[in-house]
Scaffold this active site. Structure first.
Site, PDB file in Angstrom:
ATOM      1  N   LYS A 221      80.750 -19.175-100.269  1.00 26.83           N
ATOM      2  CA  LYS A 221      81.099 -20.475 -99.676  1.00 26.83           C
ATOM      3  C   LYS A 221      79.949 -21.458 -99.842  1.00 26.83           C
ATOM      4  O   LYS A 221      80.144 -22.587-100.292  1.00 26.83           O
ATOM      5  CB  LYS A 221      81.465 -20.317 -98.200  1.00 26.83           C
ATOM      6  CG  LYS A 221      82.734 -19.466 -97.996  1.00 26.83           C
ATOM      7  CD  LYS A 221      82.368 -18.092 -97.556  1.00 26.83           C
ATOM      8  CE  LYS A 221      83.425 -17.014 -97.608  1.00 26.83           C
ATOM      9  NZ  LYS A 221      84.783 -17.219 -97.595  1.00 26.83           N
TER      10      LYS A 221
ATOM     11  N   TRP B 297      88.696 -12.391 -88.722  1.00 24.38           N
ATOM     12  CA  TRP B 297      89.083 -12.498 -90.132  1.00 24.38           C
ATOM     13  C   TRP B 297      89.997 -11.315 -90.439  1.00 24.38           C
ATOM     14  O   TRP B 297      89.655 -10.172 -90.091  1.00 24.38           O
ATOM     15  CB  TRP B 297      87.807 -12.470 -90.981  1.00 24.38           C
ATOM     16  CG  TRP B 297      88.028 -12.564 -92.444  1.00 24.38           C
ATOM     17  CD1 TRP B 297      88.739 -13.511 -93.113  1.00 24.38           C
ATOM     18  CD2 TRP B 297      87.522 -11.667 -93.438  1.00 24.38           C
ATOM     19  NE1 TRP B 297      88.695 -13.268 -94.464  1.00 24.38           N
ATOM     20  CE2 TRP B 297      87.957 -12.147 -94.686  1.00 24.38           C
ATOM     21  CE3 TRP B 297      86.728 -10.515 -93.401  1.00 24.38           C
ATOM     22  CZ2 TRP B 297      87.636 -11.505 -95.888  1.00 24.38           C
ATOM     23  CZ3 TRP B 297      86.408  -9.887 -94.582  1.00 24.38           C
ATOM     24  CH2 TRP B 297      86.856 -10.370 -95.809  1.00 24.38           C
TER      25      TRP B 297
ATOM     26  N   ALA C  39      79.349 -15.525 -93.058  1.00 31.69           N
ATOM     27  CA  ALA C  39      80.029 -15.919 -94.298  1.00 31.69           C
ATOM     28  C   ALA C  39      79.905 -17.415 -94.574  1.00 31.69           C
ATOM     29  O   ALA C  39      80.296 -17.867 -95.654  1.00 31.69           O
ATOM     30  CB  ALA C  39      81.509 -15.527 -94.224  1.00 31.69           C
TER      31      ALA C  39
ATOM     32  N   ASP D  48      78.476 -10.458 -89.525  1.00 35.77           N
ATOM     33  CA  ASP D  48      79.127 -10.995 -90.720  1.00 35.77           C
ATOM     34  C   ASP D  48      78.835 -12.489 -90.747  1.00 35.77           C
ATOM     35  O   ASP D  48      79.334 -13.232 -89.904  1.00 35.77           O
ATOM     36  CB  ASP D  48      80.642 -10.729 -90.627  1.00 35.77           C
ATOM     37  CG  ASP D  48      81.398 -11.311 -91.809  1.00 35.77           C
ATOM     38  OD1 ASP D  48      80.762 -11.849 -92.730  1.00 35.77           O
ATOM     39  OD2 ASP D  48      82.646 -11.227 -91.792  1.00 35.77           O
TER      40      ASP D  48
HETATM   41  C1  LIG Z   1      84.416 -14.127 -91.762  1.00 31.89           C
HETATM   42  C2  LIG Z   1      84.467 -13.763 -93.205  1.00 31.89           C
HETATM   43  N1  LIG Z   1      83.804 -12.694 -93.641  1.00 31.89           N
HETATM   44  C3  LIG Z   1      83.814 -12.341 -94.924  1.00 31.89           C
HETATM   45  C4  LIG Z   1      84.522 -13.053 -95.863  1.00 31.89           C
HETATM   46  C5  LIG Z   1      84.519 -12.579 -97.292  1.00 31.89           C
HETATM   47  O1  LIG Z   1      83.829 -13.395 -98.150  1.00 31.89           O
HETATM   48  P1  LIG Z   1      83.857 -13.169 -99.701  1.00 31.89           P
HETATM   49  O2  LIG Z   1      84.933 -14.025-100.265  1.00 31.89           O
HETATM   50  O3  LIG Z   1      82.500 -13.567-100.161  1.00 31.89           O
HETATM   51  O4  LIG Z   1      84.125 -11.721 -99.944  1.00 31.89           O
HETATM   52  C6  LIG Z   1      85.238 -14.174 -95.468  1.00 31.89           C
HETATM   53  C7  LIG Z   1      86.029 -14.928 -96.443  1.00 31.89           C
HETATM   54  O5  LIG Z   1      86.873 -15.701 -96.163  1.00 31.89           O
HETATM   55  C8  LIG Z   1      85.210 -14.542 -94.106  1.00 31.89           C
HETATM   56  O6  LIG Z   1      85.867 -15.617 -93.648  1.00 31.89           O
END
Ligand SMILES: Cc1ncc(COP(=O)(O)O)c(C=O)c1O
Length: 398
Positions: A252, A136, A219, A217
């Site tokens: 999400k 990401w 998500a 992480d």
């Molecule tokens: C792998 C990953 N980590 C963290 C996030 C961050 O999420 P948030 O929008 O809740 O900050 C995302 C968002 O696209 C993501 O794809």
């Protein structure tokens, strides 16, 4: 008196920030007048009609909140504590009663990541963070912003749509005790290539042997195989390691992206040490945003606390997951070169296309995806799938 070399730079001397390529893509797509354009660069779930809906349970919870909330007084750096408690078994499963694990609400997954890495940097500023690439795009900047060193290793074999597992293990096995392994819990962004359960066990062994801290992480819990299945890696690491950090996005799975809903979880070797670590987490959040936004957590709290709303949330979540997985199967069946998409999970995959091919898809077919070939499998509506696959197959043939 300031000399030439010590003179403070002024705001006017700032260098421009390089363009964010994904934001640029959105602008380009918005400016395209072709009515049948396809935006698969977007990072949010879209339903069969191409909309990002507000969940029905969320709408209902919002209405209840509106009707019943009697104060907007401060809550404190931990935000809505009941939200974190309700989330606890959903994320931690069999570890939910472990007093060595504590969690708190954060402004999205991003806020949780920042807090987690700030915490690592306070504890051990010389820790290095092992990061598989591609990842990401915000991971490396967040780690860099807290002053930790990033050690990149190749995670993904684009031609085969598979994880470069030997490279991953070799990289992790080169780590020193106290270094950090940043791992995607499920639905890897941007590749869609998740670790199998067997691979997770090998990663666990490498992390334990080398004394690394797993930082997971997660998500997209619930977007891959199911809430419990998607938390397999988190729970495995919690079983094996004394020190673990988990950053969770709920933006999400509650489809409330702009409201900013997430949580951070910290495990240490004792309940006392975890309380101390969380003291740092709350101090850090006070310094950065004082407290997380109440609205999304208050709504998720209402949903998770009410058995009927909770059951309906699970159905709506399953609906999102089913759409992701059924579009994946449709794309995979269109051409053997796309078969890997059907073996992957979550919203993203990477097409084995050159930058020129990606740009040609934009020019000739109004299909917008990142230059890396990353695309959102549910960025397109059902009605657009055939046109998308035909154009991609044409590009692969060229
Ligand atoms: C792998 C990953 N980590 C963290 C996030 C961050 O999420 P948030 O929008 O809740 O900050 C995302 C968002 O696209 C993501 O794809």
């Amino acid at each position: 008196m300031l000399t030439e070399t010590t003179r403070a730079r002024r705001l006017a001397d700032l260098e421009p920030v390089p363009d964010d390529s994904l934001l640029k893509l959105i602008t380009l797509c918005n400016a395209d007048p072709r009515p049948d354009k396809i935006d698969v660069g977007v990072g949010v779930f879209r339903d069969a009609s191409g909309n990002t809906p507000i969940l029905k349970v969320m709408k209902e919870a919002e209405q209840r909140l509106l009707d019943t909330q009697v104060t907007k007084a401060y809550l404190g750096s931990a935000g809505d504590k009941c939200f974190a408690e309700l989330l606890r078994p959903i994320l931690l499963g069999e570890h939910a009663d472990d007093p060595r694990i504590a969690g708190a609400q954060t402004p999205g997954g991003c806020g949780a990541l920042r807090l987690g890495f700030e915490l690592i940097a306070i504890a051990n500023p010389s820790a290095r963070v092992f990061l598989g690439t591609p990842s990401w795009p915000n991971h490396a900047p967040i780690i860099g912003a807290v002053g930790l060193e990033v050690v990149e290793y190749p995670y993904y074999e684009r031609g085969q749509g598979a994880v470069r597992f030997e490279d991953m293990i070799a990289a992790l096995r080169s780590g020193e005790p106290g270094d950090v392994a940043l791992l995607h819990g499920c639905c890897h962004n941007p590749t869609g290539a998740d670790l199998s359960e067997e691979q997770w066990r090998d990663v666990r062994d490498a992390v334990v042997d080398r004394g690394l801290i797993p930082f997971i992480d997660i998500a997209y819990q619930g977007f891959g195989r199911g809430l419990d299945e998607d938390a397999f890696g988190v729970r495995l690491m919690l079983s094996a390691c004394d020190e673990v950090i988990v950053a969770q996005s709920c933006d999400k799975n509650f489809s409330c992206y702009r409201d900013r809903l997430g949580s951070i979880w910290v495990k240490t070797g004792s309940a006392e040490a975890t309380t101390t670590a969380m003291g740092h987490v709350f101090q850090l959040s006070r310094e950065m945003w004082s407290m997380p936004p109440d609205h999304p957590a208050a709504c998720a709290h209402i949903i998770l606390e009410d058995p009927e709303l909770r059951a309906r949330w699970l159905v709506e979540l399953e609906g999102m997951r089913n759409r992701i997985n059924s579009v994946r199967q449709t794309l995979a069946a269109a051409d053997p070169r796309l078969a890997f998409i059907g073996r992957q999970f979550g919203m993203f995959s990477m097409l084995p296309l050159s930058v020129d091919q990606v740009l040609k898809l934009r020019t000739d077919h109004a299909i917008y995806m990142a230059e890396s070939g990353r695309f959102n499998v549910v960025g397109m509506s059902d009605a657009q799938i055939d046109r998308f696959t035909a154009a991609v197959v044409e590009a692969l043939d060229a």
